[in-house]
Structure formats: structure tokens, C-alpha cells
Motif scaffolding. Structure first.
Motif, PDB file in Angstrom:
ATOM      1  N   THR A 251      -8.852 -11.183  10.902  1.00  0.00           N
ATOM      2  CA  THR A 251      -9.356 -11.350   9.543  1.00  0.00           C
ATOM      3  C   THR A 251      -8.950 -10.222   8.607  1.00  0.00           C
ATOM      4  O   THR A 251      -9.066 -10.371   7.389  1.00  0.00           O
ATOM      5  CB  THR A 251     -10.887 -11.471   9.558  1.00  0.00           C
ATOM      6  OG1 THR A 251     -11.447 -10.335  10.242  1.00  0.00           O
ATOM      7  CG2 THR A 251     -11.327 -12.745  10.272  1.00  0.00           C
ATOM      8  N   ASP A 252      -8.488  -9.109   9.128  1.00  0.00           N
ATOM      9  CA  ASP A 252      -7.968  -8.049   8.274  1.00  0.00           C
ATOM     10  C   ASP A 252      -6.786  -8.600   7.459  1.00  0.00           C
ATOM     11  O   ASP A 252      -5.877  -9.226   8.010  1.00  0.00           O
ATOM     12  CB  ASP A 252      -7.514  -6.866   9.139  1.00  0.00           C
ATOM     13  CG  ASP A 252      -6.884  -5.757   8.318  1.00  0.00           C
ATOM     14  OD1 ASP A 252      -7.625  -4.890   7.836  1.00  0.00           O
ATOM     15  OD2 ASP A 252      -5.646  -5.761   8.169  1.00  0.00           O
ATOM     16  N   ARG A 253      -6.792  -8.402   6.138  1.00  0.00           N
ATOM     17  CA  ARG A 253      -5.788  -9.006   5.259  1.00  0.00           C
ATOM     18  C   ARG A 253      -4.363  -8.606   5.625  1.00  0.00           C
ATOM     19  O   ARG A 253      -3.474  -9.450   5.752  1.00  0.00           O
ATOM     20  CB  ARG A 253      -6.064  -8.614   3.809  1.00  0.00           C
ATOM     21  CG  ARG A 253      -5.008  -9.120   2.822  1.00  0.00           C
ATOM     22  CD  ARG A 253      -5.325  -8.661   1.415  1.00  0.00           C
ATOM     23  NE  ARG A 253      -5.375  -7.219   1.315  1.00  0.00           N
ATOM     24  CZ  ARG A 253      -4.304  -6.430   1.162  1.00  0.00           C
ATOM     25  NH1 ARG A 253      -3.094  -6.965   1.107  1.00  0.00           N
ATOM     26  NH2 ARG A 253      -4.434  -5.128   1.069  1.00  0.00           N
ATOM     27  N   VAL A 254      -4.138  -7.322   5.808  1.00  0.00           N
ATOM     28  CA  VAL A 254      -2.793  -6.835   6.103  1.00  0.00           C
ATOM     29  C   VAL A 254      -2.332  -7.339   7.466  1.00  0.00           C
ATOM     30  O   VAL A 254      -1.217  -7.835   7.631  1.00  0.00           O
ATOM     31  CB  VAL A 254      -2.748  -5.296   6.041  1.00  0.00           C
ATOM     32  CG1 VAL A 254      -1.391  -4.778   6.513  1.00  0.00           C
ATOM     33  CG2 VAL A 254      -3.034  -4.811   4.635  1.00  0.00           C
ATOM     34  N   ARG A 255      -3.213  -7.211   8.455  1.00  0.00           N
ATOM     35  CA  ARG A 255      -2.838  -7.613   9.806  1.00  0.00           C
ATOM     36  C   ARG A 255      -2.630  -9.135   9.880  1.00  0.00           C
ATOM     37  O   ARG A 255      -1.686  -9.611  10.524  1.00  0.00           O
ATOM     38  CB  ARG A 255      -3.915  -7.165  10.794  1.00  0.00           C
ATOM     39  CG  ARG A 255      -3.476  -7.193  12.250  1.00  0.00           C
ATOM     40  CD  ARG A 255      -4.509  -6.505  13.123  1.00  0.00           C
ATOM     41  NE  ARG A 255      -4.601  -5.096  12.784  1.00  0.00           N
ATOM     42  CZ  ARG A 255      -5.701  -4.496  12.347  1.00  0.00           C
ATOM     43  NH1 ARG A 255      -6.824  -5.179  12.211  1.00  0.00           N
ATOM     44  NH2 ARG A 255      -5.690  -3.220  12.052  1.00  0.00           N
ATOM     45  N   GLY A 256      -3.495  -9.893   9.218  1.00  0.00           N
ATOM     46  CA  GLY A 256      -3.330 -11.342   9.208  1.00  0.00           C
ATOM     47  C   GLY A 256      -2.025 -11.757   8.556  1.00  0.00           C
ATOM     48  O   GLY A 256      -1.346 -12.681   9.024  1.00  0.00           O
ATOM     49  N   PRO A 318       6.245  -0.748   4.861  1.00  0.00           N
ATOM     50  CA  PRO A 318       6.686  -1.944   5.590  1.00  0.00           C
ATOM     51  C   PRO A 318       7.007  -3.123   4.697  1.00  0.00           C
ATOM     52  O   PRO A 318       7.885  -3.924   4.998  1.00  0.00           O
ATOM     53  CB  PRO A 318       5.506  -2.255   6.517  1.00  0.00           C
ATOM     54  CG  PRO A 318       4.330  -1.608   5.866  1.00  0.00           C
ATOM     55  CD  PRO A 318       4.864  -0.380   5.186  1.00  0.00           C
ATOM     56  N   ARG A 319       6.301  -3.266   3.561  1.00  0.00           N
ATOM     57  CA  ARG A 319       6.511  -4.450   2.721  1.00  0.00           C
ATOM     58  C   ARG A 319       7.954  -4.550   2.241  1.00  0.00           C
ATOM     59  O   ARG A 319       8.567  -5.622   2.309  1.00  0.00           O
ATOM     60  CB  ARG A 319       5.555  -4.412   1.529  1.00  0.00           C
ATOM     61  CG  ARG A 319       5.752  -5.573   0.577  1.00  0.00           C
ATOM     62  CD  ARG A 319       4.665  -5.680  -0.454  1.00  0.00           C
ATOM     63  NE  ARG A 319       4.558  -4.484  -1.271  1.00  0.00           N
ATOM     64  CZ  ARG A 319       3.718  -4.364  -2.292  1.00  0.00           C
ATOM     65  NH1 ARG A 319       2.906  -5.370  -2.587  1.00  0.00           N
ATOM     66  NH2 ARG A 319       3.673  -3.252  -2.994  1.00  0.00           N
ATOM     67  N   VAL A 320       8.513  -3.449   1.765  1.00  0.00           N
ATOM     68  CA  VAL A 320       9.887  -3.452   1.250  1.00  0.00           C
ATOM     69  C   VAL A 320      10.878  -3.770   2.371  1.00  0.00           C
ATOM     70  O   VAL A 320      11.817  -4.562   2.194  1.00  0.00           O
ATOM     71  CB  VAL A 320      10.222  -2.088   0.610  1.00  0.00           C
ATOM     72  CG1 VAL A 320      11.708  -2.019   0.251  1.00  0.00           C
ATOM     73  CG2 VAL A 320       9.362  -1.851  -0.615  1.00  0.00           C
ATOM     74  N   VAL A 321      10.659  -3.164   3.547  1.00  0.00           N
ATOM     75  CA  VAL A 321      11.583  -3.361   4.670  1.00  0.00           C
ATOM     76  C   VAL A 321      11.535  -4.799   5.161  1.00  0.00           C
ATOM     77  O   VAL A 321      12.577  -5.421   5.405  1.00  0.00           O
ATOM     78  CB  VAL A 321      11.244  -2.378   5.814  1.00  0.00           C
ATOM     79  CG1 VAL A 321      12.131  -2.643   7.028  1.00  0.00           C
ATOM     80  CG2 VAL A 321      11.419  -0.939   5.350  1.00  0.00           C
ATOM     81  N   ALA A 368       4.754  -3.268  13.986  1.00  0.00           N
ATOM     82  CA  ALA A 368       4.084  -1.997  13.719  1.00  0.00           C
ATOM     83  C   ALA A 368       2.906  -2.200  12.776  1.00  0.00           C
ATOM     84  O   ALA A 368       1.817  -1.641  12.979  1.00  0.00           O
ATOM     85  CB  ALA A 368       5.071  -0.992  13.131  1.00  0.00           C
ATOM     86  N   THR A 369       3.089  -3.029  11.758  1.00  0.00           N
ATOM     87  CA  THR A 369       2.019  -3.298  10.802  1.00  0.00           C
ATOM     88  C   THR A 369       0.854  -4.022  11.467  1.00  0.00           C
ATOM     89  O   THR A 369      -0.311  -3.712  11.223  1.00  0.00           O
ATOM     90  CB  THR A 369       2.558  -4.153   9.636  1.00  0.00           C
ATOM     91  OG1 THR A 369       3.643  -3.468   9.014  1.00  0.00           O
ATOM     92  CG2 THR A 369       1.480  -4.410   8.608  1.00  0.00           C
TER      93      THR A 369
END
Length: 449
Positions: A251-256, A318-321, A368-369
């Protein structure tokens, strides 16, 4: 330790593709019918995909080093049995056993990386290596499978794993530090049963859809049953005191978002490997060895961009990569979708390299994220979820795009038309990966944890 974990990951990924090129030879040798040949791949996919969540928790309960060593030994023995199989049934059983041990190995490797490499630069390097060898294994498996089948026997595509797995297990005993958490409570047996059967049923149904069609009872029954079991699984996890998969992991936004982007990326890459093999062998007329060697640009690009990606992630996030990697995949698949039997290497080689760049940049950053900031006691569950997202998506998308390609081919009379449409769908999945990755904004305190 990183070298041992990387070679373990390489071995797992090799086995997902190395048998693909050798399948026609194995079928002829053991007298396997066309209707049953899929079991060489399906038997592995069902146990591997179905047992991943449980495999992650095995390491948490027994100790990750112990789980790593014993699973490597079991994987080696299963590979030996498969290579020596004198009947189709024994080969299927050996492949299923390989998948079961692989389901423990894959999340345990991720858990050991997560818990042993905690400093940001170290962790970025470790995940770059892990992602690089993972992407390398898939394409290298096609190359190695072609070489072994062409010059020795299909049996060596399995036998080669046996000494390798035992050697890695011996090295792991010497250099890997034990990592174990004090897991409270009992194993979530209802969650284990429903998740294992649910994922396995979906994977099984997807493989049958290629042969019988998506509207057939053979495909729909296991897929619907699997979805109902997974719904029951999430209900159990919501209520149980000691869940197999704590819902906070999802449920974590980034991890989901990372899990979702992983599924999209894996679906496109796994399916494209099959589509490209069809293109190389049936449109261009390449043999097994030539088809495998054609993946060299992909292999080299994975290695180069995985190495670069770790440093870029530290600098740009991580988003850019991830978005950059997925965008290169869009370009690569669009180029491949426009190919024909007369397309020159000046187009094909860059297209294959762009697909490799997508894997090298995006795959390590996504993993990694997904695992950064996960409590130690949940790292096995998170590692299992990463791998489950890859395997379920891969199985379903391969089946869907094979069906799409076949339908278009029947309508137009051209195999290349069917492959082109399917590769355009892969490009679309990469576009979706870019869009989902825009939601990945990792808080600074998490990257430093």
C-alpha cells in the motif's frame, strides 16, 4: 558476497530462457507431442511463480544463508535429473522441482542484498550488479542455449546448472554472512495455500490460453479460480495477525508504483524475447545459434547501462532513470515492429541495444525502489513480491501477445504482421511503465535508510 549473489541470480535467469532454444531438440528426442511440449516451460513457471511469496518467507524463518545454500544444492540436483531424463514425465517433474528451488533462491538473493548493503552508494552498486546479471541471464540463456544445442546436446542446457549450482553453494558457505530475523508468530498457512495456488492457477491458465484460446473453459477456469484465490488471500492478509505478505508492503505509494512498473516492464521484456525469436527464426531463417548470437547487442547494452544506471540513480533519483530506460525500450520496440525480412543490421542492432538499455537502466532501479525502506523482517516478502510481479506478468503477457500475433497472422496471412502488432503492444507497455514511474518520488530519508 556480492559476486556469489550475482552469480546465483545469473543462474536463475539463465534457466528461464536457456531451455527455450533447445525445446525442439528435446521434443524430438523424448517423443513429446506438440500439445504437451509447453510443459517443459510451464512446469517450471507454475512452481516458480506460485511459490515465490512462500520462498521469501522461508529465508526469513530459516535464515537466508541456510536457505540460499540448500536451495542451490536442490536446484543443482533437479537440473541433473532433468538433463538425464529418459522420459517426458521425468523432464516435467525435474523442471517443476527446479522452479520450486528457484522460488526460494530469487527472493533470498534480494533479501541478502537489501540487508547487507545498507549504505546508499553500496546499495545502488549492489542493485546495479543484480539487475545487470538478471537482464544478462535472460539474453545469455538464449545464446548459451543455442551454442549447447548446436554443438553438444539439449541435455547440456540443464546439466550445465548442476556443477555451477554446487560450486556457488560451496562459495556461499565461505563468504555469505547469515541474515535472520526473529520472526514472531506462526507461518500464515491459509495465506500460503491461497497465494501459491492462486498465482500457479493464473500462470497455468495463461499458458493454456495459447493453445485453446482465452474464451475456452480450459483457460478461463484456472484464471478465474486463481483470481478468486488471490482475492481470498488479500482478505486473509488483512485480518491475520502474522501475514505472509504484510499489506503495508503493497500500500505504500512509491513501493506500489515500483511493483506496478516492474510488472509492466517484465511483461514487455519476457514477451518480446519470444516474439524476437520467432522473427529471427521464422522470418529471417536464422538457426538456433544465430538466433542466440543476435541477442548480443541486448546483452552488452544490459551490462553497460546497468553499470551506469547505479551512478545515475544516486545523482538523479530512480524516477528519471526508470523513465529514461523505459523510453529507450519504446524506441527499440517501435524499430523492431517496423522490421521485415529485408531489414538490415544497421536497424536491428541498435533496436536490440535499446531494449537492452531499457532493462539495464530500469530493472535495477525498480527493484531498489521496491525494497528500500522495507523493514528487515519483511524483506523476504517484498523480494518475493518483486519476483512474483515479474513472473505472473511475464506469463500472462507472453500468452496474450502470442494469441494476438497468431490472430493477426491468420487474418493477414503474414507472420510479420502479427509479430509487428505484438511488438507495438510491447512498446505500449513501455509507455505505461514511463507513466507509472512518474509516481515514484522517494523521500530523502528513505534513500538514506
Amino acid at each position: 558476497m556480492l559476486a556469489v549473489l550475482a552469480i546465483t541470480q545469473l543462474t536463475i535467469q539463465l534457466d528461464t530462457t536457456i531451455v527455450t532454444v533447445a525445446l525442439p531438440s528435446a521434443q524430438a528426442d523424448l517423443g513429446i507431442s506438440d500439445a504437451d511440449r509447453h510443459w517443459v516451460v510451464t512446469a517450471y513457471a507454475i512452481t516458480f511463480g506460485g511459490l515465490l511469496l512462500l520462498g521469501g518467507r522461508v529465508g526469513d524463518y530459516l535464515g537466508r544463508k541456510r536457505a540460499l545454500v540448500w536451495s542451490l544444492v536442490g536446484f543443482g540436483i533437479a537440473s541433473l535429473l532433468g538433463g538425464l531424463a529418459g522420459s517426458a514425465g521425468l523432464l516435467y517433474a525435474a523442471r517443476a522441482l527446479q522452479g520450486a528451488f528457484g522460488a526460494v533462491l530469487a527472493p533470498v538473493v534480494l533479501s541478502l542484498i537489501t540487508t547487507n548493503f545498507t549504505e546508499p552508494a553500496q546499495r545502488a552498486k549492489a542493485f546495479a550488479v543484480w539487475g545487470g546479471v538478471g537482464g544478462l541471464g535472460a539474453s545469455l540463456g538464449l545464446i548459451l542455449g543455442g551454442v549447447l544445442t548446436e554443438y553438444t546436446s539439449w541435455r547440456w542446457t540443464l546439466l550445465v546448472n548442476a556443477p555451477l549450482a554446487i560450486a556457488i553453494a560451496a562459495a556461499a558457505l565461505l563468504v555469505v554472512r547469515e541474515s535472520k530475523v526473529a520472526v514472531r508468530g506462526r507461518l500464515d498457512l491459509p495465506g500460503t495455500v491461497t497465494s501459491t495456488l492462486g498465482v500457479a492457477a493464473i500462470v497455468y491458465g495463461a499458458t493454456l490460453a495459447e493453445a485453446y484460446g482465452w474464451a475456452s473453459i480450459q483457460a478461463l477456469a484456472p484464471i478465474v479460480g486463481g483470481l478468486l484465490l488471490l482475492a481470498a488471500f488479500f482478505g486473509i492478509e488483512y485480518r491475520t495477525k502474522d501475514p505472509l505478505l504484510p499489506l503495508s508492503v503493497l500500500t505504500d505509494r512509491v513501493r506500489g508504483s515500483a511493483f506496478g512498473a516492474t510488472a509492466l516492464l517484465a511483461g514487455a521484456i519476457f514477451a518480446s524475447n519470444v516474439l524476437i525469436i520467432y522473427y529471427l527464426q521464422q522470418v529471417r531463417g536464422y538457426n538456433a545459434l544465430e538466433s542466440g548470437l543476435a541477442f548480443l547487442p541486448t546483452t552488452l547494452a544490459v551490462l553497460i547501462f546497468a553499470t551506469v544506471g547505479g551512478r545515475l540513480m544516486l545523482r538523479f533519483g530512480p524516477r528519471v532513470v526508470i523513465a529514461t530506460g523505459a523510453a529507450s525500450g519504446v524506441a527499440g520496440f517501435l524499430m523492431l515492429a517496423s522490421a521485415s525480412s529485408a531489414t538490415g543490421l544497421a536497424v536491428l542492432l541498435p533496436a536490440m541495444a535499446l531494449v537492452g538499455a531499457a532493462v539495464g537502466l530500469s530493472w535495477p532501479a525498480l527493484s531498489a525502489t521496491a525494497l528500500t525502506g522495507v523493514p528487515d523482517e519483511h524483506s523476504g516478502a517484498a523480494g518475493g513480491t518483486v519476483n512474483a510481479a515479474q513472473q505472473v506478468s511475464g506469463a500472462v503477457v507472453i500468452a496474450v501477445l502470442n494469441t494476438v500475433a497468431a490472430s493477426v497472422t491468420v487474418g493477414s496471412g503474414s507472420l510479420m504482421d502479427g509479430l509487428s502488432v505484438a511488438l507495438l503492444v510491447c512498446a505500449g507497455l513501455m509507455v505505461a511503465t514511463v507513466l507509472v514511474s512518474l509516481n515514484i518520488t522517494v523521500p530523502r530519508e528513505r534513500t538514506q535508510s
